[in-house]
Design a protein around this motif. Structure first.
Motif: not given
Length: 410
Positions: A38-59
């Motif tokens: 449960v902890q890993s899933r929550a942390l990974l979800a937050d990580f993916v959301a933030r990095v995806a937003a940064a990647a989208a800005a770079a795109l």
């Protein structure tokens, strides 16, 4: 732990330069075995959301330059690390893996790595049973894969995914959708159908699809003109015969072909000659040849290209309207082929397929054309009747001039 991880991630993403090694190390912390699922899933979800937003800005800021490409490569490295670390627990992190693959595919597509982008999307979990994915989303993924594969000129794999998309798009409940996304997807699907037919060298069907798309008012004017140009190109490359003749007539009478700058200068002169059944010379198609794509210039089994075959077959059809008979030695010179045997092979194939009417005398080396002779006979009969009617009218006018004058004065 959660607060510390969030703060660390925020610091990493605050820098202009993407520190891929540090982000990869953060992935290791998030997916540490010491944490509960449960902890890993929550942390990974937050990580993916933030990095995806940064990647989208770079795109969004990417313009093909070296610096921007380096940033995207760094994000791609991070996503590959996530996929590698979650490889053994895909069911547990299915939602996050799907988001990672979509973001990675965006990056690969932006850098024109069509094949890898398609492969990444192929592994997006759509039918696992652990999460619900609606038909619209599935069809969007399939059509996107098709478009990427066609960019990579892999028409075989593209057809497989186009068939999958077709099963979803042709469902009654999908057709009932009135959303903008569904309408846009349908247009992309039809465009992919036309491109696939083009790649499979089914040029007549491809031209019809492209021409239909060119009339869809919801599409941008530039896109409609591109579809119109491709319709003309495919019609020119289509095998000579009655079907192509009807298609050429439709395009020739379309005013947009003459009004489009590129069509008017490059395509229209050839289209006009083909429609009017005039002989095409090799020098007249050099400019047109330069506009063709690689699959349209591929060598056939007999060593000729698709364009060469289309021009040769057209010239045979044009010759059938001019000559009642011609020796293969003369026809080969007219067609620009290697010799009488090559000319005979093409003519015999066209006669066998019913695309031209004629008879071959192999002993004398002559072909006799019957193309349009029945129509000529019918025309002659009608012309004869009209001439007889004219004679009757003239006789009536001579013998009953007063009556004719009174009738004309009414």
């Amino acid at each position: 732990m959660s607060l510390d991880a969030n703060n660390a991630l925020a610091r990493l993403l605050a820098h202009d330069e993407v520190d891929a090694d540090a982000l990869n190390a953060h992935v290791g912390v998030v997916l540490d075995d010491a944490l509960t699922l449960v902890q890993s899933r929550a942390l990974l979800a937050d990580f993916v959301a933030r990095v995806a937003a940064a990647a989208a800005a770079a795109l969004a800021a990417f313009d093909g330059g070296g610096g921007g490409e380096a940033r995207l490569a760094a994000f791609a490295s991070v996503w590959r690390c996530v996929l590698e670390r979650t490889g053994g627990r895909q069911v547990a992190f299915e939602e996050q893996i799907a988001l990672v693959r979509f973001s990675l595919a965006d990056i690969l597509e932006a850098t024109q790595d069509w094949s890898d982008a398609a492969k990444v999307l192929m592994q997006v979990p759509l039918d696992s049973g652990h999460r619900h994915v609606d038909d619209l989303t599935k069809a969007q993924v399939y059509v996107r894969i098709v478009r990427l594969l066609l960019e990579d000129e892999d028409s075989v794999s593209a057809e497989s995914y186009l068939n999958r998309a077709s099963l979803l798009i042709n469902k009654p409940e999908f057709e009932a959708l009135k959303t903008t996304d569904a309408f846009l997807l349908t247009l992309q699907f039809k465009a992919s159908q036309a491109r696939l037919l083009d790649f499979k060298r089914l040029f007549q069907l491809a031209a019809q699809k492209y021409h239909q798309l060119s009339y869809i008012s919801e599409m941008a004017l530039e896109e409609r003109l591109v579809c119109l140009e491709q319709a003309v190109v495919c019609a020119i490359l289509a095998p000579a015969g009655p079907g192509r003749s009807r298609l050429l007539a439709t395009l020739y009478k379309d005013d947009r072909v003459r009004e489009s700058p590129e069509c008017a200068t490059v395509f229209y002169p050839i289209l006009e000659k083909m429609y009017l059944d005039r002989i095409l010379r090799a020098s007249e198609i050099d400019g047109f040849r330069q506009t063709l794509k690689s699959h349209q210039l591929a060598k056939l089994s007999d060593g000729t290209t698709v364009l060469d075959r289309a021009v040769i077959e057209h010239n045979i059809l044009a010759a059938s309207k001019i000559y009642t008979s011609i020796r293969f030695s003369e026809l080969s010179s007219l067609l620009g082929v290697s010799g009488p045997d090559a000319a005979e092979a093409v003519v015999s194939r066209m006669i066998g397929e019913g695309r031209v009417e004629g008879r071959i005398d192999q002993i004398e080396g002559i072909v006799f054309f019957f193309e349009g002779r029945q129509v000529d006979l019918l025309g002659s009969g009608i012309r004869g009747v009209c001439e007889q009617v004219d004679v009757v009218v003239e006789n009536v006018m001579e013998k009953n001039a007063d009556w004719v004058s009174s009738q004309l004065d009414r």
